[in-house]
Write an enzyme that holds these catalytic residues in place. Structure first.
Site, PDB file in Angstrom:
ATOM      1  N   GLU A 106       0.822  -1.220   0.000  1.00 36.59           N
ATOM      2  CA  GLU A 106       0.000   0.000   0.000  1.00 36.59           C
ATOM      3  C   GLU A 106       0.859   1.275   0.000  1.00 36.59           C
ATOM      4  O   GLU A 106       0.530   2.254  -0.651  1.00 36.59           O
ATOM      5  CB  GLU A 106      -0.913  -0.016   1.234  1.00 36.59           C
ATOM      6  N   ASP A 107       1.950   1.265   0.729  1.00 33.72           N
ATOM      7  CA  ASP A 107       2.684   2.518   0.979  1.00 33.72           C
ATOM      8  C   ASP A 107       4.083   2.597   0.370  1.00 33.72           C
ATOM      9  O   ASP A 107       4.728   3.646   0.476  1.00 33.72           O
ATOM     10  CB  ASP A 107       2.822   2.752   2.491  1.00 33.72           C
TER      11      ASP A 107
END
Ligand code: ZN
Length: 178
Positions: free
Chosen positions: A64-65
């Protein structure tokens, strides 16, 4: 891969991918503290019996990051770890409100271990909001966050009493602080 090797490699991989990143709170904690907390909550709750889940705890925010793909996790670790992380990864092409809504709707459909990971993640997030809220956060936003986290976790219950207790205590401390 041996469980200890798997977990140690996951911690190392996460430390490298999130290097230099800090949490939003006033204390500007290194992001890796969040991952260590999630992994430790899972290790504790399962009494160390599920190494791939603990590894996924370390890795749960990489896709996600950070520039990490599910395929890469599958290559570096295994399909089980990669699938667990994928189950806990939001679709960042969607608006934030929609992502938050989907977390509530989709939580009950996740695998049992992904639901445990989600409880550990929310527990760590709630704790950090209490000890170190982002500067711009007001009371209202903390209440909204606690309400939302409780709705997500409502769809994850019935699997591990220890994890649920840690989450409930964090939320109760949050409500007392309001
Ligand atoms: Zn997280």
């Amino acid at each position: 891969m041996n469980g200890l090797v798997l977990v140690s490699r996951a911690a190392d991989f996460a430390a490298q991918r999130h290097a230099g990143i800090r949490r939003k709170g006033r204390a500007k904690e290194p992001y890796i503290n969040h991952l260590a907390e999630v992994a430790a909550l899972l290790a504790d709750a399962t009494e160390g019996a599920d190494a791939p889940l603990i590894a996924a705890g370390w890795l749960h925010d990489t896709v996600e990051d950070t520039p990490t793909s599910r395929e890469e996790l599958e290559r570096e670790f295994n399909a089980d770890v990669a699938t667990l992380v994928a189950e806990c990864t939001d679709d960042k092409s969607l608006a934030k409100d929609e992502r938050k809504r989907l977390q509530i709707v989709q939580a009950p459909k996740k695998s049992a271990r992904a639901r445990m990971l989600k409880i550990a993640d929310k527990t760590s997030n709630v704790r950090s909001l209490l000890t170190s809220p982002p500067d711009e956060w007001e009371r209202e936003r903390l209440i909204d966050y606690l309400d939302w986290a409780e709705k997500v976790v409502a769809g994850c219950r019935g699997l591990n009493a220890k994890l649920e207790k840690a989450f409930d205590e964090a939320v109760a401390a949050g409500r007392r602080s309001l």
